[in-house]
Design a protein around this motif. Sequence first.
Motif, mmCIF file in Angstrom:
data_model
loop_
_atom_site.group_PDB
_atom_site.id
_atom_site.type_symbol
_atom_site.label_atom_id
_atom_site.label_comp_id
_atom_site.label_asym_id
_atom_site.label_seq_id
_atom_site.Cartn_x
_atom_site.Cartn_y
_atom_site.Cartn_z
ATOM 1 N N SER A 90 -13.152 28.753 23.519
ATOM 2 C CA SER A 90 -14.227 27.818 23.878
ATOM 3 C C SER A 90 -14.857 28.096 25.243
ATOM 4 O O SER A 90 -15.917 27.538 25.555
ATOM 5 C CB SER A 90 -13.700 26.378 23.867
ATOM 6 N N GLU A 91 -14.210 28.939 26.066
ATOM 7 C CA GLU A 91 -14.751 29.266 27.387
ATOM 8 C C GLU A 91 -14.699 30.774 27.628
ATOM 9 O O GLU A 91 -13.685 31.417 27.377
ATOM 10 C CB GLU A 91 -13.975 28.533 28.490
ATOM 11 N N TRP A 92 -15.808 31.298 28.111
ATOM 12 C CA TRP A 92 -15.912 32.705 28.492
ATOM 13 C C TRP A 92 -16.263 32.791 29.962
ATOM 14 O O TRP A 92 -17.208 32.137 30.415
ATOM 15 C CB TRP A 92 -16.994 33.403 27.660
ATOM 16 N N THR A 93 -15.510 33.590 30.701
ATOM 17 C CA THR A 93 -15.733 33.735 32.132
ATOM 18 C C THR A 93 -16.066 35.189 32.460
ATOM 19 O O THR A 93 -15.352 36.105 32.036
ATOM 20 C CB THR A 93 -14.488 33.298 32.932
ATOM 21 N N PHE A 94 -17.155 35.379 33.190
ATOM 22 C CA PHE A 94 -17.631 36.721 33.540
ATOM 23 C C PHE A 94 -17.602 36.911 35.051
ATOM 24 O O PHE A 94 -18.102 36.055 35.793
ATOM 25 C CB PHE A 94 -19.058 36.937 33.036
ATOM 26 N N GLN A 111 -25.683 32.333 40.346
ATOM 27 C CA GLN A 111 -26.703 31.292 40.256
ATOM 28 C C GLN A 111 -27.946 31.783 39.520
ATOM 29 O O GLN A 111 -28.603 31.017 38.799
ATOM 30 C CB GLN A 111 -27.078 30.799 41.660
ATOM 31 N N ASP A 112 -28.267 33.068 39.663
ATOM 32 C CA ASP A 112 -29.414 33.635 38.939
ATOM 33 C C ASP A 112 -29.163 33.649 37.439
ATOM 34 O O ASP A 112 -30.061 33.373 36.635
ATOM 35 C CB ASP A 112 -29.700 35.061 39.431
ATOM 36 N N VAL A 113 -27.931 33.993 37.067
ATOM 37 C CA VAL A 113 -27.579 34.000 35.648
ATOM 38 C C VAL A 113 -27.675 32.599 35.074
ATOM 39 O O VAL A 113 -28.286 32.376 34.016
ATOM 40 C CB VAL A 113 -26.159 34.574 35.441
ATOM 41 N N VAL A 114 -27.094 31.644 35.774
ATOM 42 C CA VAL A 114 -27.102 30.252 35.305
ATOM 43 C C VAL A 114 -28.534 29.730 35.187
ATOM 44 O O VAL A 114 -28.918 29.127 34.171
ATOM 45 C CB VAL A 114 -26.274 29.361 36.244
ATOM 46 N N ARG A 115 -29.340 29.955 36.200
ATOM 47 C CA ARG A 115 -30.727 29.464 36.169
ATOM 48 C C ARG A 115 -31.486 30.069 34.993
ATOM 49 O O ARG A 115 -32.248 29.380 34.299
ATOM 50 C CB ARG A 115 -31.446 29.812 37.470
ATOM 51 N N SER A 116 -31.285 31.362 34.746
ATOM 52 C CA SER A 116 -32.017 32.053 33.683
ATOM 53 C C SER A 116 -31.623 31.545 32.302
ATOM 54 O O SER A 116 -32.477 31.341 31.433
ATOM 55 C CB SER A 116 -31.775 33.560 33.792
ATOM 56 N N VAL A 117 -30.323 31.345 32.090
ATOM 57 C CA VAL A 117 -29.860 30.853 30.796
ATOM 58 C C VAL A 117 -30.331 29.416 30.574
ATOM 59 O O VAL A 117 -30.802 29.056 29.482
ATOM 60 C CB VAL A 117 -28.328 30.959 30.693
ATOM 61 N N PHE A 134 -24.968 27.727 20.585
ATOM 62 C CA PHE A 134 -23.600 28.081 20.940
ATOM 63 C C PHE A 134 -23.148 27.501 22.281
ATOM 64 O O PHE A 134 -21.990 27.127 22.430
ATOM 65 C CB PHE A 134 -23.467 29.607 20.998
ATOM 66 N N VAL A 135 -24.038 27.465 23.269
ATOM 67 C CA VAL A 135 -23.642 27.126 24.639
ATOM 68 C C VAL A 135 -23.820 25.636 24.917
ATOM 69 O O VAL A 135 -24.917 25.086 24.765
ATOM 70 C CB VAL A 135 -24.462 27.951 25.651
ATOM 71 N N ASP A 136 -22.731 25.009 25.339
ATOM 72 C CA ASP A 136 -22.801 23.612 25.752
ATOM 73 C C ASP A 136 -23.203 23.521 27.219
ATOM 74 O O ASP A 136 -24.026 22.694 27.604
ATOM 75 C CB ASP A 136 -21.443 22.942 25.534
ATOM 76 N N PHE A 148 -19.158 30.168 30.724
ATOM 77 C CA PHE A 148 -19.861 29.544 29.595
ATOM 78 C C PHE A 148 -18.887 28.629 28.867
ATOM 79 O O PHE A 148 -17.795 29.061 28.477
ATOM 80 C CB PHE A 148 -20.364 30.611 28.621
ATOM 81 N N LYS A 149 -19.303 27.397 28.663
ATOM 82 C CA LYS A 149 -18.545 26.457 27.837
ATOM 83 C C LYS A 149 -19.276 26.336 26.507
ATOM 84 O O LYS A 149 -20.436 25.932 26.463
ATOM 85 C CB LYS A 149 -18.436 25.105 28.531
ATOM 86 N N LEU A 150 -18.588 26.713 25.433
ATOM 87 C CA LEU A 150 -19.231 26.765 24.126
ATOM 88 C C LEU A 150 -19.081 25.456 23.348
ATOM 89 O O LEU A 150 -18.095 24.729 23.510
ATOM 90 C CB LEU A 150 -18.650 27.910 23.301
ATOM 91 N N LYS A 151 -20.075 25.194 22.512
ATOM 92 C CA LYS A 151 -20.005 24.030 21.627
ATOM 93 C C LYS A 151 -18.923 24.233 20.580
ATOM 94 O O LYS A 151 -18.229 23.302 20.193
ATOM 95 C CB LYS A 151 -21.360 23.833 20.934
#
Length: 517
Positions: A90-94, A111-117, A134-136, A148-151
């Motif tokens: 349920s969680e992926w960490t990069f 922060q750039d990745v988060v803002r873009s997604v 997919f992404v919660d 990423f926390k997935l649904k």
Amino acid sequence: MYIVIALIIAIAVVAATIYLYYKPAPSAAAEKIVIGVTDKVTDLDPSNAYDFFTWEVLTNVMDGLVKYKPGTDQLVPGIAESWSVSSDGSEWTFKLRQNVYFCDGRKVTAQDVVRSVKRVMTIKGDPSWLVTEFVDDVIAVDDYTVKFKLKTPASYFLALVATPPYFPVHPSYPDNQIVSDATWGGAGPYCIKDFKRDEYIVLEANPHYYGDKPKTKTIVIKFYRDATSLRMALENGEVDIAWRTLRPQDYVALSKNPNFVVESIPGSFIRYIIINVKMPPVDNVLVRKAIAAAINRSEIAEKVFFNTMTPLYSLVPKGMWSHIDAFKELYGPGPNLTLARELLKQAGYSETNKLKLELWYTPTHYGDTEADVAALLKSQLEATGLIQVELKSAEWATYVDNARNARMMLSLFGWYPDYIDPDDFLSPFLLSTANKWTGSQYSNPTVDNLLREAMAKTSQSEREALYIQVQKILADEAPFIPLLQGNLMIVHAKNVHGVEIGPPMLMPYYTIYKTTS
């Protein structure tokens, strides 16, 4: 004649392969390579771009957390140097590299990745379902860690992350607005130096790129109105590579020219008809079934594509796990004119009260053969004696807009994979929360539940059983009618090397080079 042509193409492909393996080592490389296409760019913005060629450009001017190793379907580190997944999926960490920069030298952070997604999730453009389904939530744990926390767990989430909706974009992209002609790009091997819509794009190597330096400093992409113009430009030396799309007979002729190399790119490219299931008269399932029964796929493959494509009876390509010949099982190999007439008569049509259809096509995006495909389909449908077809066409930008807004009754489209999994040939079309881009307006809660159940399964056998159920419903309700499956062809000058196109079918420009001596 068709068998001879197919053999000539096969011989050319073998010769090209031998040449690539035994080509001499380069003594000098040119600083510029010109690629010619008959394709068009839609949006240079990953929040809304959802077509093959634009994705190809984006994958060369942006990088994702992971990416495909050129020429393969192997996922390798991109701007992320490592990743981990929780035990329940349920969680992926990069973990990001700390030496990734945009073209202007600005460092890329979590922060750039988060803002873009989140920008993709906010704008809700055509490809947004690849994230929102997919992404919660997505959070920056620190400057170089993204979580990423997935649904729901998805066994193929890593492949999703390799698609443009997950790419970090330059901060100049606004948070809630699509910028179709944006040239800011991302943190890829190339930067967009100049762009004139429908004429050219000029790419320059990113001086701050973290990875291997591109083998060619400048890539110029020129847009041509048709295959004739593109072939002429290739033969005149105006372009080094002709890529999407020449005519089948062009590949045959050019394979005999010692100045060029013709390559066949194996993959899962499919062609199909989209039907707007809420537009009369094709809102009647009997009508859609009649259309499916009347089509002669083999005739299209032979007469239009010189047998470089083969009949397809499902949206899932033949050779991919879970594929079944669902349409063949229900309607036969085609054409089944007797069945088509029976269905049409059940729907209330006759020789004096013919079914009137509009079939749309776009003249250059899929090559000059598209008008021939449309004309042959018209002939096949009208062979029932109960159907009258009006052909309509629009250039790619208008065509895509028509689809997004469900303006077309029947329309011809093609599909290149987002990620290599059967789900990618079903969910984008049949999942009601993902298929707005098609203009089909198809929605079936049973199909939605089956697809979402398959997403969460980790067992391939369990997923396969669910996808087989979906394909049977697809054939029975016929919101989409599969037509053909085939390879893509590319032609380049004999001094061009490093063309490495893998199963995702997007060409990495940074591996290509041209010898000058």
